[in-house]
Write an enzyme that holds these catalytic residues in place. Structure first.
Site, PDB file in Angstrom:
ATOM      1  N   GLU A  45      51.042  64.105 123.336  1.00 43.76           N
ATOM      2  CA  GLU A  45      50.282  65.008 122.888  1.00 43.76           C
ATOM      3  C   GLU A  45      49.469  64.255 121.384  1.00 43.76           C
ATOM      4  O   GLU A  45      50.091  64.211 120.340  1.00 43.76           O
ATOM      5  CB  GLU A  45      50.908  66.440 122.347  1.00 43.76           C
ATOM      6  CG  GLU A  45      51.599  67.031 123.439  1.00 43.76           C
ATOM      7  CD  GLU A  45      50.595  67.557 124.518  1.00 43.76           C
ATOM      8  OE1 GLU A  45      49.499  67.742 124.117  1.00 43.76           O
ATOM      9  OE2 GLU A  45      51.097  67.960 125.531  1.00 43.76           O
ATOM     10  N   CYS A  87      45.152  68.993 115.025  1.00 46.73           N
ATOM     11  CA  CYS A  87      44.594  68.032 115.956  1.00 46.73           C
ATOM     12  C   CYS A  87      43.367  68.595 116.997  1.00 46.73           C
ATOM     13  O   CYS A  87      42.758  67.809 117.475  1.00 46.73           O
ATOM     14  CB  CYS A  87      45.946  67.419 116.893  1.00 46.73           C
ATOM     15  SG  CYS A  87      46.662  69.047 117.738  1.00 46.73           S
TER      16      CYS A  87
END
Length: 461
Positions: free
Chosen positions: A211, A245
């Site tokens: 991720e 993010c």
């Protein structure tokens, strides 16, 4: 008691082979205990996040604590159904048979968590790894020391070390962990470190979920309500001090409404955080001195049109707007990961293409528009992990949606059942009947039987 990494991993390998974690009721016992312990530590978790980030209790709940409890509730409610062998339609070519997919844990799992959402992004994958029947070693971030200590206390209280353990430390500990052989590795963090993790996993052909991140664009056309759009942008961009993010890394705004949007963004920042956000209890800090200096350096040589106040000693950068930065500038070369919002303008869709295709595939893409054709065109044209129309971030909160990247923004996905599936090997099993056994497949072979088989493949294959 196991104390070293090798001792802990050895104990977990032995424990996994005992078959205890393959008992769904056994897993549920620990998931329920984990929920109870997390709820009992709620205020301690908020306090730790406050010390690490100056994160408010409200923000800590909506962006971390509440999502964790939701994930636990989902797993506890649905685990027996998820873990049940799945019956699938058999093939005429294997007649007579009954065919199944068995849900099997991988084994010994390593989870390396990031610092930006240190509680959520450590516990959420751990929940689903345990739910799937694996053992877990968690490496929380060394940058969020207060939250990492709470994580370790919770895991130590709930789990025997041979089932789950939290190992704190810096790069040396992460390096030692990655040198070991694991059955699955789950990593959340930056693209450069993701490449290191992938390389370490490749040595043992270990499957991974990465991720990562990237420069996630936000496209805004001239059909929007600029006041509402500004409010949603300010919320999503400056949540967690911009250290998210999947937040909008930069805006691509139609030139016709750019000035109006900027005016409204400025107004909303003041409405959210006051004239001087350093005094706001709702505006988080940058994680540390090093990252504050990094962000400050990206503002050199660009046109700041709002904010830009920096207090390195207090790890503070105010919500900042930058007008039309060069695509080759330091600000636009890498993911920003802070409260700085570059604003670019466009006149045609070719302008949008030129900007977005200047970068690798992002983790997220956002579109603000009331034009259905424009929305469809941009959703289908660009490759990205996931996205939202007319808001930011909220796709992360729906655990029915898979969350993950594509290309350099990551591989694999999780959340809810998708998380359970991530840590589960789908093992196909055929149970063949014995009441009939056609000779057609056995030697000596004949052209007659071959023609029959060819027809079977054509009709039923």
């Amino acid at each position: 008691m196991a104390t070293t990494i090798l001792e802990i991993l050895s104990a977990q390998r032995k424990f996994f082979k005992s078959q205890k974690t393959k008992d769904v009721n056994y897993r549920l016992q620990f998931l329920k205990a984990l929920k109870t312990e997390i709820l009992s530590k709620e205020q301690d978790i908020y306090f730790a996040l406050k010390k690490d980030f100056n994160k408010s209790e409200f923000e800590a709940f909506i962006s971390e604590f509440g999502l964790v409890i939701s994930e636990l509730n989902l797993a506890i409610k649905n685990l027996k159904k998820w873990a049940k062998p799945q019956s699938v339609k058999s093939s005429l070519l294997t007649f007579p048979s009954k065919d199944f997919i068995y849900k099997e844990p991988y084994g010994n799992v390593l989870i390396i968590a990031p610092w930006n959402y240190p509680f959520l992004l450590a516990i959420e994958p751990l929940i689903m790894a345990i739910a799937a029947g694996n053992t877990v070693v968690l490496k929380p971030s060394e940058l969020t020391t207060n939250t990492s200590k709470i994580l370790s206390k919770i895991i130590t209280k709930v789990f025997p070390i041979e089932m789950a353990a939290s190992i704190e430390g810096g790069i040396d500990i992460a390096t030692e962990l990655l040198a070991q052989k694991w059955d699955y590795i789950f990593f959340t963090g930056s693209v450069p470190v993701g490449k290191i993790v992938a390389k370490a996993a490749a040595k043992y052909l270990t499957p991974v979920t990465l991720e990562l991140g990237g420069k996630s664009p936000c496209i805004i056309d001239d059909t929007v309500n600029t006041k509402l759009t500004a409010k949603r942008l300010v919320w999503g961009k400056f949540l967690n001090g911009g250290q998210t993010c999947i937040t909008a890394d930069y805006l691509i705004v139609h030139r016709n409404i750019k000035d109006a949007l900027i005016k409204n963004i400025k107004n909303e920042i003041i409405a959210f955080y006051g004239e001087n956000p350093i005094n706001s209890s709702d505006f988080p800090r940058i994680i540390n001195y090093k990252h504050t200096k990094r962000l400050a350096k990206t503002l050199e040589g660009v046109k700041v049109i709002f904010g830009g106040q920096i207090d390195v000693d207090n790890c503070y950068i105010s919500p900042t707007l930058v007008d039309e930065p060069n695509l080759n500038s330091a600000l636009m070369s890498n993911e920003i990961f802070g409260p700085i919002l570059p604003i670019l303008s466009y006149d045609s869709e070719k302008d949008i293409e030129k900007i977005i295709w200047n970068y690798e595939k992002p983790l997220a893409l956002y579109i603000f528009s009331n034009n259905k054709a424009f929305i469809k065109e941009n959703i289908t044209k660009y490759e990205f992990g996931g996205g939202v129309v007319n808001d930011l971030l909220i796709h992360f909160s729906n655990n029915r949606l898979p969350f993950g990247g594509v290309g350099t923004s990551g591989m694999g996905a999780y959340h809810g059942k998708h998380g359970f599936n991530t840590f589960t090997h789908n093992k196909p099993i055929i149970k063949r009947g014995n009441w009939i056994d056609p000779n057609i497949r056995y030697a000596p072979y004949s052209y007659k039987n071959l023609n029959i088989i060819k027809k079977m493949f054509k009709w039923f294959g």
